[in-house]
Design an enzyme around this catalytic site. Structure first.
Site, short mmCIF file in Angstrom:
data_model
loop_
_atom_site.label_atom_id
_atom_site.label_comp_id
_atom_site.label_asym_id
_atom_site.label_seq_id
_atom_site.Cartn_x
_atom_site.Cartn_y
_atom_site.Cartn_z
N ASP A 1 16.52 -2.38 -2.04
CA ASP A 1 16.55 -1.64 -0.78
C ASP A 1 17.98 -1.31 -0.38
O ASP A 1 18.20 -0.53 0.55
CB ASP A 1 15.90 -2.46 0.34
CG ASP A 1 14.40 -2.22 0.39
OD1 ASP A 1 13.91 -1.33 -0.33
OD2 ASP A 1 13.71 -2.94 1.15
N ASP B 1 4.21 -1.07 -3.43
CA ASP B 1 5.13 -2.00 -2.77
C ASP B 1 4.46 -3.36 -2.58
O ASP B 1 3.23 -3.50 -2.64
CB ASP B 1 5.52 -1.39 -1.41
CG ASP B 1 6.88 -1.85 -0.92
OD1 ASP B 1 7.41 -2.81 -1.48
OD2 ASP B 1 7.39 -1.24 0.05
N ASN C 1 5.63 -6.64 0.04
CA ASN C 1 6.74 -6.99 0.91
C ASN C 1 6.76 -8.41 1.49
O ASN C 1 7.45 -8.64 2.49
CB ASN C 1 6.82 -5.99 2.06
CG ASN C 1 7.42 -4.67 1.59
OD1 ASN C 1 8.46 -4.67 0.96
ND2 ASN C 1 6.74 -3.58 1.86
C1 DGJ Z 1 10.11 -1.88 1.30
C2 DGJ Z 1 10.60 -0.93 0.26
O1 DGJ Z 1 11.52 -1.56 -0.58
C3 DGJ Z 1 11.19 0.30 0.94
O2 DGJ Z 1 11.71 1.17 -0.02
C4 DGJ Z 1 10.13 0.95 1.76
O3 DGJ Z 1 9.12 1.46 0.94
C5 DGJ Z 1 9.57 -0.03 2.75
N1 DGJ Z 1 9.12 -1.24 2.13
C6 DGJ Z 1 8.42 0.57 3.53
O4 DGJ Z 1 7.85 -0.33 4.36
#
Ligand code: DGJ
Length: 725
Positions: free
Chosen positions: A542, A472, A474
Site C-alpha cells: 500500500d 483483497d 485486509n
Molecule cells: C487495501 C488495499 O491494499 C488497497 O489497495 C485498497 O484496495 C484498500 N484495501 C481498499 O479498501
C-alpha cells in the site's frame, strides 16, 4: 540432463548444474548427504561414513545417535533431540515415529498436489521416497521434483494412514534440510504494513532462529522464505541455499544450529494452530516447498526463483503476456465516488493510453467507509445507478478494460450476510469477536461458506463484462474457531481455510479464464508463491511512495520476478509518507513491475500529464522486457542512498536501467556503476542520451550516471544493442 540415480545405498538427483544426494543408512534411516553444485562421481563409502551412526544401529539408538545424523525427514521422539519435522500422535496418546526406507521410485514429470498450489512441468523428474512406520502403520512419501531448466527442487510429503485407527498429525513440515556446518548468514524478509519484506541478513548463531506467521496469512510481517548465504556471498558471487513455501497461510521457516555447528533448516505449516486427524485409510499432503541452490550469489538465487515462478508456477492467459497498464481509483477517490466521477477519471486515463480502469473498494452494499457491507456483493445504486454493467459498458466504450475490487473472504458485522448468518465467521462461542478494520473473517473451512464466496464473485463476473479482479484480504485471524468443526478438529481450521480458499480460486480461474486476477492483502500481506499459482500478479504494498518502493521492490525481487509485482504511480504529496517525488521518479520505479496509476489524472499539472503519456508509451514499448526480462539488482537501498537495477531481455538486445538517489548530496562525484546481464560483445546505445558503449565496458568499467538535482532524483535508460556487422 536431469536424472535420478538410485543405487543400493545412495540416491542422487541432479540436473546439469545441481546435485542432491540422499543416503539410506543401516536400518533404513534416510540421511541427507549433499545439496549443492553438480557432482559427477560419488564415493558411497565416504559419504555414508560421514553421516553414519557410530556402530550398530540398535546400539546407537540407545545412545540417541540420531541426534547427530543429518536426516531427510526427522521425527520426534526416537533418539532425535533436535526439533524434527514430524510429530504424530497415535491412539494411546504417544507421539513418536520411526520412519524406515521402503522404496525409491522415480517418475517422469511431477504429480499434482491435490487441492494445493504447486509447481508443475514436464521437464522434471520426481523421486518418491517411500518410508513406513510399522507400529503406526503409516506410509510417508517424500516427494522431490528436480527441474531441467532451473536449479530448483520442489519438495512435499504425503501421509497415508494404513492402520485401523485414526492418527493425528501434530506437525508435518514440508521440508527439512540438514546442512553439515553453520558458516552462513541467514536472510529473511520481514516488515510491516507499508514496509513489507525488508531485507534482513545476519550470521547464523547457535540455537533456534527464523520467521513464521500464525496470522492465518503468510503476512505483511514476514515471508515464507529463508536463505542461507555464505558470509562472503554478494549479489554477484558466492553460495546460497534458499527455500520458499508455496503456501499462503500460517508457516514456519526456521534454522537451528546445534552444538556441533550443524544446521537444520525446516519449513512448513506452522504447528501452533495446526493438527490434522488422519482417519484410517485417509491421506494428507503437505504444501510444497521449493529449494534453490546458487553459486552465483543472490542474483543467481533470484534468477532461479524467478524462473520457477515464470515457467513452473504461474498459469493462465496472462502468465507470459503483457499486463495491461491500469488506473485504480482507490487513492483518487477512496469511498467517495459516483459514476460520473469515475468516468471523468477513466476518460483522461483512456486519452493518455491507460488500458484498464479498476474500480476499487466502495461499490457495493452501502459502503461509504470501511465499517460496513463486506459480504453483500450487490452494487450500490446510490453511487452507480446503472449498476456495474452500465459502468463496464461505458468504460469499455472508452477503449478501456474494466476491473473490479472484491474482498470476498470477509464479512462486516453491518451486513445483510452477517445478519442472516452470524455463525459463518471465524469465531469462538462466548467470546466477543475481535474486529480488524471493522470486519470479521468468513469461515472458509465450511463448504457452504465457500460456495457463497464463489458465487459472490462468479455471479458478478458472469453478469458483467469484467476483465480484471483485485482480490483483497485486509485482516488476520483472531478468535480462531469454527461453528462446524468438531472439538478435536478445531486446529484444522487455518489449513482448511486455505484449502477452501484455494478451491474457490481454482474454480474461478477455470470458469473465467479471460479474467486477470491480482492478489492483495492490505498491500503485500499475502505475497507468496501460493497465491501466484492462481493470480499472476500481487499488489506489492500500500506504500506507493517511490523511495519506499525502491526498498520494497528491491527486496521483493529476491524471490519474486517483476511480472509478479503490482506497482503504481500515485499522487504527491504521497498519501503514506507525505513525500514529494518527481513524476519521473515515480514512473521510473513503478515501471519495473506491473505498471499502473493510483491517482486522479485530472488533478495533475499539465506537464505531469504529458510525462504520464510518455511513460505509458515507453512502458508499452518495453514491457515485455520489463516484466519478463532478467532482473538484476545493482545498488541496494538497504546499504546507502542509492538504488539501481537493470532488466535485460532474454536475448540481451534490450535493457532498461533505473537509478534513484534518495537524498541529493552536494559535492559528490556522479555515480559510476557497473551493469550486469548484458552481452559483453554487443554495442549498446542509450536511447535517452544517444551515447554508445560496449557491453563489456558497461559491465567492467561501468556507466557514469548524470542525475537531475533534488531529492528522489532518478534516471531510467533504455539500452538497445546495435545490429552486429
Ligand atoms: C487495501 C488495499 O491494499 C488497497 O489497495 C485498497 O484496495 C484498500 N484495501 C481498499 O479498501
Amino acid at each position: 540432463m536431469t536424472e535420478i540415480l538410485v543405487s543400493d545405498k545412495l540416491i542422487h538427483l541432479r540436473n546439469a548444474r545441481i546435485s542432491y544426494v540422499i543416503g539410506i543408512l543401516e536400518g533404513g534411516i534416510p540421511a541427507h548427504l549433499y545439496f549443492g553444485k553438480r557432482v559427477e562421481k560419488l564415493n558411497p563409502a565416504s559419504l555414508l561414513r560421514a553421516a553414519s551412526l557410530p556402530g550398530d544401529f540398535s546400539f546407537s539408538m540407545q545412545n540417541c545417535a540420531l541426534d547427530h545424523t543429518p536426516q531427510e525427514y526427522p521425527a520426534f521422539g526416537l533418539g532425535e533431540m533436535r526439533e524434527g519435522a514430524l510429530i504424530v500422535r497415535q491412539q494411546d496418546g504417544t507421539r513418536t515415529a520411526d520412519l524406515r526406507f521402503v522404496s525409491a521410485e522415480v517418475i517422469d514429470g511431477k504429480p499434482r498436489l491435490a487441492g494445493l498450489p504447486a509447481t508443475f512441468g514436464d521437464d522434471c523428474k520426481t523421486l518418491c521416497l517411500k518410508l513406513h512406520d510399522e507400529l503406526l502403520a503409516l506410509d510417508v512419501t517424500l516427494q522431490y521434483s528436480i527441474f531441467e531448466d532451473c536449479d530448483a527442487i520442489a519438495r512435499s510429503v504425503l501421509f497415508e494412514n494404513r492402520s485401523e485407527h485414526a492418527l493425528h498429525l501434530e506437525r508435518c513440515y514440508s521440508l527439512c534440510l540438514d546442512v553439515p556446518e553453520s558458516r552462513y548468514d541467514l536472510i529473511t524478509l520481514s516488515g510491516a504494513w507499508a514496509r513489507e519484506r525488508e531485507l534482513i541478513r545476519r550470521p547464523l548463531v547457535m540455537g533456534q532462529q527464523g520467521v513464521g506467521s500464525i496470522r492465518g496469512a503468510s503476512s505483511l510481517q514476514t515471508s515464507p522464505f529463508l536463505a542461507l548465504a555464505r558470509p562472503e556471498t554478494t549479489e554477484e558471487q558466492g553460495e546460497v541455499i534458499a527455500m520458499a513455501l508455496v503456501y499462503s497461510g500460517n508457516f514456519t521457516a526456521q534454522a537451528y544450529v546445534d552444538p556441533n555447528h550443524y544446521t537444520r533448516v525446516m519449513m512448513g505449516i506452522n504447528d501452533t494452530d495446526f493438527q490434522w486427524t488422519l482417519e484410517s485409510g485417509a491421506a494428507f499432503q503437505t504444501p510444497e516447498a521449493v529449494m534453490v541452490y546458487s553459486n552465483a550469489g543472490l542474483d543467481g538465487m533470484s534468477r532461479q526463483f524467478h524462473r520457477v515462478c515464470a515457467d513452473h508456477l504461474v498459469r493462465g492467459r496472462y502468465a507470459h503476456a503483457p499486463r495491461p497498464i491500469l488506473l485504480n481509483n482507490w487513492e483518487a477517490t477512496y469511498f467517495n465516488f459516483n459514476e460520473e466521477k469515475l468516468l471523468e477519471i477513466a476518460r483522461t486515463a483512456a486519452r493518455v493510453g491507460v488500458e484498464l480502469f479498476v474500480l476499487d473498494d466502495g461499490w457495493f452494499g452501502h459502503r461509504d467507509s470501511d465499517n460496513s457491507s463486506l459480504g453483500d456483493w450487490f452494487v450500490d445504486k446510490r453511487k452507480l445507478p446503472g449498476g456495474l454493467s452500465a459502468l463496464a459498458e461505458k468504460v469499455h466504450a472508452l477503449g478501456l478494460k474494466f476491473g473490479l475490487w472484491f474482498e470476498p473472504e470477509m464479512i462486516s458485522p453491518d451486513s445483510d450476510l452477517y445478519r442472516a448468518h452470524p455463525d459463518w465467521c471465524i469465531h469462538v462461542n462466548g467470546r466477543t469477536s475481535i474486529q480488524g478494520r471493522n470486519q470479521l473473517i468468513l469461515d472458509l473451512s465450511r463448504p457452504d461458506v465457500c460456495e457463497y464466496v464463489y458465487h459472490a464473485v462468479a455471479d458478478n463476473l458472469a453478469a458483467n463484462a469484467i476483465d480484471y479482479v483485485k482480490w483483497d484480504m485486509n485482516r488476520n485471524f483472531s478468535n480462531v474457531g469454527s461453528a462446524l468443526l468438531p472439538a478435536e478438529r478445531q486446529k484444522e481450521l487455518p489449513h482448511r481455510y486455505m484449502l477452501g480458499l484455494y478451491g474457490i480460486l481454482e474454480r474461478l480461474i477455470h470458469d473465467f479464464p479471460h479474467v486477470l486476477f491480482e492478489s492483495c492483502s492490505s498491500g503485500g500481506g499475502r505475497f507468496d508463491m501460493g497465491m501466484l499459482h492462481y493470480m499472476p500478479q500481487t499488489w506489492t504494498s500500500d506504500d506507493t511512495d517511490a523511495l519506499c518502493r525502491c526498498r520494497i521492490q528491491y527486496s521483493t525481487s529476491l524471490v519474486f520476478p517483476p511480472f509478479a509485482m503490482g506497482s503504481h504511480v500515485s499522487a504527491v504529496p504521497n498519501h503514506q509518507t507525505g513525500r514529494i517525488a518527481p513524476i519521473s521518479t515515480r514512473g521510473n520505479v513503478a515501471m519495473s513491475g506491473c505498471f499502473g496509476y493510483e491517482l486522479d489524472l485530472n488533478r495533475l499539472p499539465e506537464e505531469d500529464l504529458l510525462a504520464v503519456e510518455k511513460q505509458i508509451t515507453r512502458v508499452k514499448e518495453l514491457r515485455q522486457t520489463l516484466l519478463y526480462g532478467d532482473f538484476h539488482r545493482l545498488l541496494s537501498p538497504y546499504e546507502g542512498n542509492d538504488t539501481a537495477w537493470i532488466t535485460v531481455s532474454p536475448d540481451k538486445t534490450q535493457a532498461v536501467f533505473m537509478f534513484t538517489r534518495a537524498m541529493a548530496l552536494p559535492g559528490t562525484f556522479p555515480p559510476m556503476l557497473r551493469l550486469r546481464g548484458l552481452d559483453e560483445g554487443a554495442t549498446y546505445r542509450i536511447m535517452e542520451t544517444g551515447e554508445t558503449y560496449g557491453g563489456d565496458e558497461l559491465m567492467n568499467i561501468g556507466l557514469c550516471v548524470t542525475l537531475p538535482g533534488g531529492d528522489a532524483a532518478s534516471v531510467s535508460y533504455t539500452l538497445k544493442a546495435e545490429a552486429k556487422e
